[in-house]
Design an enzyme around this catalytic site. Sequence first.
Site, PDB file in Angstrom:
ATOM      1  N   HIS A 107       0.849  -1.197   0.000  1.00  0.00           N
ATOM      2  CA  HIS A 107       0.000   0.000   0.000  1.00  0.00           C
ATOM      3  C   HIS A 107       0.878   1.237   0.000  1.00  0.00           C
ATOM      4  O   HIS A 107       1.991   1.226   0.523  1.00  0.00           O
ATOM      5  CB  HIS A 107      -0.927   0.029   1.222  1.00  0.00           C
ATOM      6  CG  HIS A 107      -0.229  -0.189   2.525  1.00  0.00           C
ATOM      7  ND1 HIS A 107       0.160  -1.443   2.950  1.00  0.00           N
ATOM      8  CD2 HIS A 107       0.177   0.665   3.482  1.00  0.00           C
ATOM      9  CE1 HIS A 107       0.764  -1.339   4.120  1.00  0.00           C
ATOM     10  NE2 HIS A 107       0.796  -0.061   4.467  1.00  0.00           N
ATOM     11  N   HIS A 109       0.830   5.245   1.228  1.00  0.00           N
ATOM     12  CA  HIS A 109       0.195   6.253   2.070  1.00  0.00           C
ATOM     13  C   HIS A 109       0.202   7.589   1.331  1.00  0.00           C
ATOM     14  O   HIS A 109       1.235   7.968   0.761  1.00  0.00           O
ATOM     15  CB  HIS A 109       1.011   6.471   3.360  1.00  0.00           C
ATOM     16  CG  HIS A 109       1.105   5.280   4.252  1.00  0.00           C
ATOM     17  ND1 HIS A 109       0.313   5.128   5.365  1.00  0.00           N
ATOM     18  CD2 HIS A 109       1.914   4.191   4.215  1.00  0.00           C
ATOM     19  CE1 HIS A 109       0.634   4.000   5.983  1.00  0.00           C
ATOM     20  NE2 HIS A 109       1.610   3.406   5.313  1.00  0.00           N
TER      21      HIS A 109
END
Length: 145
Positions: A107, A109
Amino acid sequence: MALHGTYDPDNIFAKILRGELPCIKVYEDDVALAFMDIFPQSEGHTLVIPKDVTARNFLEMPGDKLGPYMASVQKVAQGVASALEPDGLLVTQFNGAPAGQTVFHLHFHIIPRGEGAQLKPHASGGPRPAEELEPIAEKIRAALA
Ligand code: AMP
């Protein structure tokens, strides 16, 4: 968890992708899902995760899927910037627990930064309630629509 290891199909983000856990979604396309971080380091902290991969981190992401995923990361970053008009925008990710990673599905941010404002600690404190995150998510959705 170390930098290298086996992908756990029951990690939190895999469950969110399968709809087994809720999220406050701001964007979705064929390759990525974006939602609000429930332990935000600043207002508007958003996560962008790739779909249909078992990549624990950036190093494990198949090269042919990286470009389309990064295009989605950029699109969401542009949406957050447009919606919230921060002074700066941090786009980052961590690989392996020693680097700060706590959820082992790749992922990025997207973290708005205010001039002179301190970030809250990473992945700590209590989860923020949906009532607090939803109005911010709605602004981001509108910017991305
Ligand atoms: P990392 O530490 O880089 O692996 O980032 C994981 C991020 O996921 C942290 O910023 C957490 O605050 C966030 N997080 C953990 N659980 C959830 C959840 N259920 N929904 C949204 N964000 C989460």
